[in-house]
Scaffold this motif. Structure first.
Motif, PDB file in Angstrom:
ATOM      1  N   GLU A 132      -7.582 -29.057  16.415  1.00 36.67           N
ATOM      2  CA  GLU A 132      -7.718 -29.184  14.711  1.00 36.67           C
ATOM      3  C   GLU A 132      -9.341 -29.116  14.825  1.00 36.67           C
ATOM      4  O   GLU A 132      -9.799 -28.343  13.799  1.00 36.67           O
ATOM      5  CB  GLU A 132      -7.276 -30.526  14.186  1.00 36.67           C
ATOM      6  CG  GLU A 132      -7.213 -30.318  12.804  1.00 36.67           C
ATOM      7  CD  GLU A 132      -6.396 -31.593  12.080  1.00 36.67           C
ATOM      8  OE1 GLU A 132      -6.141 -32.529  12.865  1.00 36.67           O
ATOM      9  OE2 GLU A 132      -5.802 -31.266  10.927  1.00 36.67           O
ATOM     10  N   ARG A 133     -10.025 -30.060  15.317  1.00 34.59           N
ATOM     11  CA  ARG A 133     -11.302 -30.236  15.498  1.00 34.59           C
ATOM     12  C   ARG A 133     -12.143 -28.769  15.335  1.00 34.59           C
ATOM     13  O   ARG A 133     -13.144 -28.467  14.760  1.00 34.59           O
ATOM     14  CB  ARG A 133     -12.104 -31.068  16.383  1.00 34.59           C
ATOM     15  CG  ARG A 133     -13.530 -31.706  15.960  1.00 34.59           C
ATOM     16  CD  ARG A 133     -13.967 -32.578  16.951  1.00 34.59           C
ATOM     17  NE  ARG A 133     -14.022 -32.083  18.446  1.00 34.59           N
ATOM     18  CZ  ARG A 133     -13.206 -32.417  19.327  1.00 34.59           C
ATOM     19  NH1 ARG A 133     -12.400 -33.173  19.233  1.00 34.59           N
ATOM     20  NH2 ARG A 133     -13.473 -31.920  20.442  1.00 34.59           N
ATOM     21  N   ARG A 134     -11.644 -27.876  16.464  1.00 31.56           N
ATOM     22  CA  ARG A 134     -12.193 -26.471  16.599  1.00 31.56           C
ATOM     23  C   ARG A 134     -11.600 -25.483  15.717  1.00 31.56           C
ATOM     24  O   ARG A 134     -11.729 -24.395  15.827  1.00 31.56           O
ATOM     25  CB  ARG A 134     -11.974 -26.146  18.098  1.00 31.56           C
ATOM     26  CG  ARG A 134     -12.911 -27.185  18.894  1.00 31.56           C
ATOM     27  CD  ARG A 134     -12.775 -26.696  20.194  1.00 31.56           C
ATOM     28  NE  ARG A 134     -11.615 -26.739  20.936  1.00 31.56           N
ATOM     29  CZ  ARG A 134     -10.804 -25.559  21.451  1.00 31.56           C
ATOM     30  NH1 ARG A 134     -11.307 -24.432  21.022  1.00 31.56           N
ATOM     31  NH2 ARG A 134      -9.818 -25.706  22.032  1.00 31.56           N
ATOM     32  N   ASN A 135     -10.869 -25.936  14.601  1.00 33.88           N
ATOM     33  CA  ASN A 135     -10.158 -25.061  13.601  1.00 33.88           C
ATOM     34  C   ASN A 135      -9.317 -23.783  14.118  1.00 33.88           C
ATOM     35  O   ASN A 135      -9.145 -22.753  13.720  1.00 33.88           O
ATOM     36  CB  ASN A 135     -11.258 -24.582  12.783  1.00 33.88           C
ATOM     37  CG  ASN A 135     -11.906 -25.557  12.089  1.00 33.88           C
ATOM     38  OD1 ASN A 135     -11.473 -26.383  11.240  1.00 33.88           O
ATOM     39  ND2 ASN A 135     -13.369 -25.525  11.981  1.00 33.88           N
ATOM     40  N   VAL A 136      -8.730 -24.248  15.298  1.00 32.01           N
ATOM     41  CA  VAL A 136      -7.708 -23.166  15.814  1.00 32.01           C
ATOM     42  C   VAL A 136      -6.540 -23.187  14.745  1.00 32.01           C
ATOM     43  O   VAL A 136      -5.724 -24.116  14.623  1.00 32.01           O
ATOM     44  CB  VAL A 136      -7.337 -23.771  17.263  1.00 32.01           C
ATOM     45  CG1 VAL A 136      -6.039 -22.556  17.817  1.00 32.01           C
ATOM     46  CG2 VAL A 136      -8.343 -23.683  18.319  1.00 32.01           C
ATOM     47  N   PRO A 137      -6.294 -22.265  14.317  1.00 34.52           N
ATOM     48  CA  PRO A 137      -5.282 -21.878  13.357  1.00 34.52           C
ATOM     49  C   PRO A 137      -3.842 -21.885  13.867  1.00 34.52           C
ATOM     50  O   PRO A 137      -3.578 -21.435  15.124  1.00 34.52           O
ATOM     51  CB  PRO A 137      -5.351 -20.459  12.645  1.00 34.52           C
ATOM     52  CG  PRO A 137      -6.150 -19.769  13.697  1.00 34.52           C
ATOM     53  CD  PRO A 137      -6.759 -20.928  14.537  1.00 34.52           C
ATOM     54  N   ASP A 168      -5.976 -33.256  18.325  1.00 36.75           N
ATOM     55  CA  ASP A 168      -7.269 -33.445  17.578  1.00 36.75           C
ATOM     56  C   ASP A 168      -8.200 -32.441  18.065  1.00 36.75           C
ATOM     57  O   ASP A 168      -8.911 -32.220  17.390  1.00 36.75           O
ATOM     58  CB  ASP A 168      -7.756 -35.001  18.154  1.00 36.75           C
ATOM     59  CG  ASP A 168      -6.763 -36.218  17.561  1.00 36.75           C
ATOM     60  OD1 ASP A 168      -6.099 -35.866  16.838  1.00 36.75           O
ATOM     61  OD2 ASP A 168      -7.041 -37.162  18.165  1.00 36.75           O
ATOM     62  N   ASP A 169      -8.211 -32.166  19.312  1.00 39.99           N
ATOM     63  CA  ASP A 169      -9.188 -31.176  19.921  1.00 39.99           C
ATOM     64  C   ASP A 169      -9.145 -29.896  19.232  1.00 39.99           C
ATOM     65  O   ASP A 169     -10.104 -29.045  18.537  1.00 39.99           O
ATOM     66  CB  ASP A 169      -9.115 -31.203  21.359  1.00 39.99           C
ATOM     67  CG  ASP A 169      -9.999 -29.909  21.951  1.00 39.99           C
ATOM     68  OD1 ASP A 169     -11.365 -30.025  21.783  1.00 39.99           O
ATOM     69  OD2 ASP A 169      -9.529 -29.144  22.474  1.00 39.99           O
ATOM     70  N   THR A 227       2.487 -27.865  11.523  1.00 39.54           N
ATOM     71  CA  THR A 227       1.242 -28.233  11.016  1.00 39.54           C
ATOM     72  C   THR A 227       0.389 -29.370  12.059  1.00 39.54           C
ATOM     73  O   THR A 227       1.354 -30.189  12.449  1.00 39.54           O
ATOM     74  CB  THR A 227       1.099 -28.680   9.756  1.00 39.54           C
ATOM     75  OG1 THR A 227       1.460 -30.099   9.519  1.00 39.54           O
ATOM     76  CG2 THR A 227       1.557 -27.768   8.809  1.00 39.54           C
ATOM     77  N   TYR A 228      -0.664 -29.588  12.023  1.00 35.45           N
ATOM     78  CA  TYR A 228      -1.251 -30.557  12.961  1.00 35.45           C
ATOM     79  C   TYR A 228      -0.881 -31.812  12.445  1.00 35.45           C
ATOM     80  O   TYR A 228      -0.476 -32.838  13.246  1.00 35.45           O
ATOM     81  CB  TYR A 228      -2.995 -30.408  12.898  1.00 35.45           C
ATOM     82  CG  TYR A 228      -3.284 -29.621  13.766  1.00 35.45           C
ATOM     83  CD1 TYR A 228      -3.072 -29.201  15.149  1.00 35.45           C
ATOM     84  CD2 TYR A 228      -4.056 -28.245  13.255  1.00 35.45           C
ATOM     85  CE1 TYR A 228      -3.603 -28.125  16.015  1.00 35.45           C
ATOM     86  CE2 TYR A 228      -4.492 -27.120  13.950  1.00 35.45           C
ATOM     87  CZ  TYR A 228      -4.282 -27.121  15.279  1.00 35.45           C
ATOM     88  OH  TYR A 228      -4.627 -26.242  15.971  1.00 35.45           O
ATOM     89  N   ALA A 276      -6.618 -15.510  17.038  1.00 30.38           N
ATOM     90  CA  ALA A 276      -7.096 -16.779  16.658  1.00 30.38           C
ATOM     91  C   ALA A 276      -5.815 -17.891  17.113  1.00 30.38           C
ATOM     92  O   ALA A 276      -6.074 -19.112  17.494  1.00 30.38           O
ATOM     93  CB  ALA A 276      -7.545 -16.947  15.291  1.00 30.38           C
ATOM     94  N   GLU A 277      -4.667 -17.439  16.831  1.00 33.70           N
ATOM     95  CA  GLU A 277      -3.380 -18.456  17.168  1.00 33.70           C
ATOM     96  C   GLU A 277      -3.202 -18.498  18.574  1.00 33.70           C
ATOM     97  O   GLU A 277      -2.445 -19.535  19.046  1.00 33.70           O
ATOM     98  CB  GLU A 277      -2.232 -17.962  16.267  1.00 33.70           C
ATOM     99  CG  GLU A 277      -2.554 -18.262  14.728  1.00 33.70           C
ATOM    100  CD  GLU A 277      -1.175 -17.817  14.031  1.00 33.70           C
ATOM    101  OE1 GLU A 277      -0.123 -17.421  14.800  1.00 33.70           O
ATOM    102  OE2 GLU A 277      -1.444 -17.521  12.882  1.00 33.70           O
TER     103      GLU A 277
END
Lengths: 208, 208
Positions: free
Chosen positions: A192-197, A189-190, A107-108, B154-155
């Motif tokens: 996660e901010r852009r919600n890449v799963p 951070d980048d 996970t992030y 998306a991943e």
DNA sequence: GTAGTCATGTAAGAGGTTACATGATTAG
DNA sequence: CTAATCATGTAACCTCTTACATGACTAC
């Protein structure tokens, strides 16, 4: 077989007991090559058996004994041979890069944890290394002092220069690890901010 | 126990035989973690025994058989655990820096040999790494392609980004080794030009 | 038929880790 | 007398290396 050569190298400074060597390998030597006493004592016996070391068995107190090891000509020859023979480069095996390549299964949050621990570890290592560098520059390392006392003045510059060269390499390596992990943190951070799963730990990891 | 986790990671892409895995560990995987078949086959058996892999025994031709390994939920859980748990950092053991720190027992000629071989080795490694980096960017790595096919679009960005991050680390590491060795060569040229003497191989190294 | 690839192992040994074990000497 | 330090090991286990071993299948 680098432990053997590390031991030979330390013993060029002066004769020592196994216990003295164990302390060296817990101290300054450990920054390049570390070894526990369970490895050092048997190796000294093997080196003695192979004729690389001379031993004097000395009394300590009334009952006990200790073994004082000194490098001999065969040991010095082995040291020279080690420095002359071409290095065989070990196959790549890098646990940090292996792990990072698979952060998709994490996970992030966990990936961030790993990388901040990485920064912490190598920042600490860096501090130790920089301290050692400064100690070498000022001839404040006991082992180095004794070594220099054994050799003519003219050689001192090269002896110190080679140590600084090696230790500076460790400093730069630590800096590289820190910079690498920090780039990773920025990347995380980048993403996660852009919600890449990510695959993460949720999808099928409950079993076992 | 990184071999186990490297195997688990590869098997997330698709089920494979031991032989397939051996080839992966001779190919692209070897750049981060290499292992010979004599290590891979027994480890797969142990992982099966520990319940991390499912196995299908398939016929090949009339007489022979092969074992197709697939990661299962327990295996995935172990992979997640590996990425979650804090890394334990191994004690320092750096054969290149150890050797360089003791070039005083060598000659300028031999030390130069060592460092030019170092540059050569890591220049070669760098080329391989940069090729892999470009192949990953262009999705030209078969293992990566199959992995991406298994996962939603998306991943993909994160999967590729983590690989690039790791492999870029190896590239930078190779660059660091090259730069370090070149600094050493400059230093050696300088010392030799100024006739700074070394212990060298002449003084007492004839015995043995 | 034979060379190349597919496929799976075993075995001996080196090197390293972790834990345990023992006892003497010395400084306070 | 007691704690720290001096001093030397053993044992089980794990990982990795190097070499050897076997045989089936497939393309030519």
């Amino acid at each position: 077989m680098s432990l053997r050569h590390a031991l030979l190298a330390v013993l060029t400074a002066e004769p020592m007991t196994g216990y003295d060597l164990v302390k060296q390998f817990d101290g300054s030597v450990a920054y390049v090559w570390s070894a526990p006493n369970s490895q050092i004592y048997p190796e000294l016996r093997r080196m003695e058996r192979d004729g690389l070391l001379d031993v004097r068995v000395l009394p300590r107190g009334d009952r006990a004994e200790k073994r004082m090891y000194a490098i001999n000509d065969a040991g010095l020859a082995e040291l020279h041979r080690w420095l002359r023979d071409p290095t065989t480069y070990a196959a790549e095996r890098d646990p940090y890069r292996l792990r990072a390549a698979h952060f998709e299964f994490s996970t992030y949050e966990d990936a961030r944890q790993q990388l901040t621990a990485h920064v912490r570890h190598f920042t600490n290592a860096l501090n130790n290394w920089e301290q050692l560098l400064s100690d070498v520059r000022n001839r404040r390392v006991p082992l180095l002092r004794r070594r220099l006392e054994e050799r003519p003045e003219a050689e001192h510059e090269a002896i110190v220069a080679f140590r600084l060269f090696a230790f500076q390499g460790e400093v730069d390596k630590a800096k590289f690890e820190i910079a690498w992990a920090e780039r990773g943190l920025t990347m995380i951070d980048d993403l996660e901010r852009r919600n890449v799963p990510l695959w993460g730990a949720g999808e099928a990891g409950q079993a076992g």
